[in-house]
Design an enzyme around this catalytic site. Structure first.
Site, short mmCIF file in Angstrom:
data_model
loop_
_atom_site.label_atom_id
_atom_site.label_comp_id
_atom_site.label_asym_id
_atom_site.label_seq_id
_atom_site.Cartn_x
_atom_site.Cartn_y
_atom_site.Cartn_z
CE LYS A 234 -0.98 13.81 -15.29
NZ LYS A 234 -1.48 13.99 -16.67
CD GLU B 128 6.24 16.23 -24.09
OE1 GLU B 128 5.70 17.30 -23.74
OE2 GLU B 128 5.59 15.24 -24.46
CE LYS C 160 4.82 17.41 -15.62
NZ LYS C 160 4.73 16.16 -16.33
CG HIS D 166 -2.18 12.14 -27.31
ND1 HIS D 166 -2.75 12.81 -26.28
CD2 HIS D 166 -0.99 11.68 -26.85
CE1 HIS D 166 -1.94 12.77 -25.22
NE2 HIS D 166 -0.87 12.09 -25.55
CG HIS E 29 0.43 16.44 -25.63
ND1 HIS E 29 1.32 17.49 -25.65
CD2 HIS E 29 1.10 15.40 -25.08
CE1 HIS E 29 2.47 17.08 -25.13
NE2 HIS E 29 2.37 15.83 -24.78
CG ASN F 285 -2.57 17.76 -21.89
OD1 ASN F 285 -1.60 17.03 -21.66
ND2 ASN F 285 -3.70 17.70 -21.22
CG HIS G 147 4.90 11.50 -26.61
ND1 HIS G 147 3.52 11.49 -26.71
CD2 HIS G 147 5.21 12.49 -25.75
CE1 HIS G 147 3.03 12.43 -25.92
NE2 HIS G 147 4.04 13.06 -25.33
CD GLU H 178 -3.93 15.89 -14.76
OE1 GLU H 178 -4.20 14.77 -14.36
OE2 GLU H 178 -3.28 16.12 -15.79
NE ARG I 245 -0.56 18.32 -12.21
CZ ARG I 245 0.10 17.23 -11.79
NH1 ARG I 245 0.52 16.33 -12.63
NH2 ARG I 245 0.30 17.06 -10.51
NE ARG J 205 -3.87 -2.15 2.15
CZ ARG J 205 -3.63 -3.22 2.91
NH1 ARG J 205 -2.61 -3.23 3.72
NH2 ARG J 205 -4.42 -4.26 2.83
N1 LIG Z 1 4.08 10.29 -15.97
C1 LIG Z 1 4.01 11.29 -16.82
O1 LIG Z 1 3.55 12.38 -16.47
C2 LIG Z 1 4.50 11.10 -18.21
C3 LIG Z 1 4.68 12.21 -19.05
C4 LIG Z 1 5.20 12.01 -20.31
C5 LIG Z 1 5.52 10.73 -20.73
N2 LIG Z 1 5.32 9.67 -19.89
C6 LIG Z 1 5.69 8.31 -20.30
O2 LIG Z 1 7.08 8.29 -20.58
C7 LIG Z 1 7.34 7.25 -21.51
C8 LIG Z 1 8.26 7.78 -22.59
O3 LIG Z 1 9.47 8.24 -22.00
P1 LIG Z 1 10.89 7.73 -22.55
O4 LIG Z 1 10.97 7.92 -24.00
O5 LIG Z 1 11.93 8.30 -21.67
O6 LIG Z 1 10.69 6.16 -22.24
P2 LIG Z 1 11.60 4.88 -22.19
O7 LIG Z 1 11.84 4.55 -20.77
O8 LIG Z 1 10.94 3.87 -23.02
O9 LIG Z 1 12.98 5.29 -22.86
C9 LIG Z 1 13.11 5.32 -24.26
C10 LIG Z 1 14.27 4.43 -24.70
O10 LIG Z 1 15.49 4.99 -24.23
C11 LIG Z 1 16.29 4.00 -23.60
N3 LIG Z 1 17.15 4.67 -22.63
C12 LIG Z 1 16.83 5.12 -21.39
N4 LIG Z 1 17.88 5.74 -20.83
C13 LIG Z 1 18.88 5.69 -21.74
C14 LIG Z 1 20.22 6.17 -21.73
N5 LIG Z 1 20.71 6.87 -20.70
N6 LIG Z 1 20.97 5.97 -22.83
C15 LIG Z 1 20.48 5.29 -23.89
N7 LIG Z 1 19.22 4.80 -23.95
C16 LIG Z 1 18.43 5.02 -22.88
C17 LIG Z 1 15.27 3.06 -23.02
O11 LIG Z 1 15.84 1.80 -22.76
C18 LIG Z 1 14.21 3.01 -24.10
O12 LIG Z 1 14.56 2.10 -25.10
C19 LIG Z 1 6.00 6.78 -22.05
O13 LIG Z 1 5.67 5.56 -21.45
C20 LIG Z 1 5.04 7.86 -21.57
O14 LIG Z 1 3.74 7.38 -21.34
C21 LIG Z 1 4.84 9.84 -18.66
ZN LIG Z 2 3.90 14.58 -23.97
#
Ligand SMILES: NC(=O)c1ccc[n+]([C@@H]2O[C@H](COP(=O)([O-])OP(=O)(O)OC[C@H]3O[C@@H](n4cnc5c(N)ncnc54)[C@H](O)[C@@H]3O)[C@@H](O)[C@H]2O)c1
Ligand SMILES: [Zn+2]
Length: 348
Positions: free
Chosen positions: A142, A183, A219, A244, A240, A237, A254, A229, A233, A120
């Site tokens: 999030k 972003e 942010k 999206h 987006h 977007n 993305h 939210e 916030r 929990r």
């Molecule tokens: N929680 C939120 O508010 C929020 C906001 C935006 C995006 N997201 C989420 O974030 C994700 C996308 O983020 P991302 O692109 O960082 O994701 P990811 O973790 O998939 O990383 C992208 C790729 O980079 C690689 N990688 C990570 N660190 C590395 C490094 N130092 N050197 C080389 N390669 C590396 C990973 O292995 C992966 O293949 C999505 O799942 C999205 O939904 C969440």
């Molecule tokens: Zn985004």
């Protein structure tokens, strides 16, 4: 090094540390007794960094175990979450222990979900290793896993701390930086024109430490205004709504989809609000190496996807538009505005 703080009322809930070499400060950030257990979760691309951090923590007297999750979105699954719960059971984890996620946004999203739900709720920290995680995913509380659709299950839960080591960000492949920078420049368009100017001057080769600090500050400021939210916030977007639809119909990363979505929003705002920055916005995105259109996208499919989004939102389709840089407004676009948006990316 710079420290950013997320507050809930008068109470600090999360600290974001940005700087060169800051990942070596991890043991100092843990203020617990020696002998406390730490689980370090990573993804295949971050195993070496995670091992180094685990060694540092062991050296500081913590009992450390490590687990490598599948890469990217493959990690954001309930089946993987269950595997990690079992791993934590095996490590005899208690509520006083802490989970540290080392990786990109997918890894930090699932780490947060696991920490928020195991027993929990146990503490979490993130070491954000992609530019996208550093300026967006790791900040704001999030957490999520995917269930058919993206991010359909999750809870709000903040990590105690987020570490953004600029040495890690600088070493990323160029393509990665460009996608994450979409972003970052978004936060520039909605709130900090100095971010726009920095990318205008040097493209993706600009000083990413300054960009990350500015973008995180935007942010964090928005999250502090709207912790739960309920409204403001939504300006995050920007780009987006169309983005999206592009992402899910073309499979574009993305960041690329958001860049195209921001171009569309720029044209919509020129039509709807007399926004004059559309050309400047296109130029800076191009200078950064981001796409302005998706020639492979099909107008019909994009429209259908936007209509689907609309059904999920009780108020109808919503779009963030700019009156000018730094002045975002949330609107319900009429058909003509949507047409202007899509025409701006050659999809009318
Ligand atoms: N929680 C939120 O508010 C929020 C906001 C935006 C995006 N997201 C989420 O974030 C994700 C996308 O983020 P991302 O692109 O960082 O994701 P990811 O973790 O998939 O990383 C992208 C790729 O980079 C690689 N990688 C990570 N660190 C590395 C490094 N130092 N050197 C080389 N390669 C590396 C990973 O292995 C992966 O293949 C999505 O799942 C999205 O939904 C969440
Ligand atoms: Zn985004």
């Amino acid at each position: 090094m710079r420290r950013h703080v997320i507050w809930r009322g008068d109470e600090p809930v999360s600290t974001i540390l940005v700087g060169r070499g800051v990942s070596s400060m991890l043991p100092e950030l843990l203020t617990r007794r020696a002998g406390q257990r730490v689980a370090v979760l990573c993804q295949p691309s971050t195993v070496r960094l995670a091992e180094r951090l685990a060694n540092d923590l062991q050296g500081a007297g913590y009992e450390v175990s490590g687990y490598t999750l599948p890469d990217g979105e493959e990690a954001k699954q309930l089946g993987v979450v269950e595997d990690v719960y079992r791993f934590l059971n095996g490590a005899r984890f208690t509520r006083d222990d802490i989970v540290i996620g080392v990786g990109g946004g997918a890894l930090t999203d699932v780490t947060g979900f696991i920490a928020a739900t195991y027993l929990r709720g146990v503490s979490a920290m993130y070491v954000a290793t992609t530019l996208l995680a550093a300026v967006d995913a790791a900040i704001g509380g999030k957490t999520a896993v995917n269930v058919d659709g993206k991010n359909l299950a999750g809870v709000f839960s903040h990590p105690e701390a987020v570490i953004v080591d600029i040495d890690t960000i600088d070493a990323l492949p160029r393509r990665h930086k460009i996608i994450g920078a979409a972003e970052a420049v978004k936060t520039g368009f909605i709130a900090d024109t100095q971010i726009i100017e920095a990318f205008e001057a040097d493209g993706i080769d600009t000083d990413l430490e300054d960009i990350v600090n500015r973008s995180v500050a935007v942010k964090v400021g928005v999250v502090n205004e709207d912790f739960t939210e309920r409204g403001s916030r939504a300006i995050l977007n920007y780009g987006h709504t169309v983005g999206h639809a592009i992402e899910s119909t073309t499979g574009r990363p993305h960041g690329e989809a958001v860049a195209i979505g921001m171009v569309a929003a720029g044209h919509a705002a020129a039509h709807h609000l007399d926004f004059t920055g559309s050309t400047r916005q296109r130029d800076v995105l191009a200078k950064m190496g981001l796409p302005l259109t998706a020639p492979e996208a099909e107008a019909e499919a994009v429209r259908a996807m936007m209509a689907l989004d609309k059904k999920r939102d009780s108020g109808g389709l919503r779009m963030v538009l700019l009156e000018e840089f730094g002045s975002p407004v949330l609107i319900h676009p009429n058909d003509a505005t949507v047409r202007a948006a899509l025409a701006g990316i050659d999809l009318a």
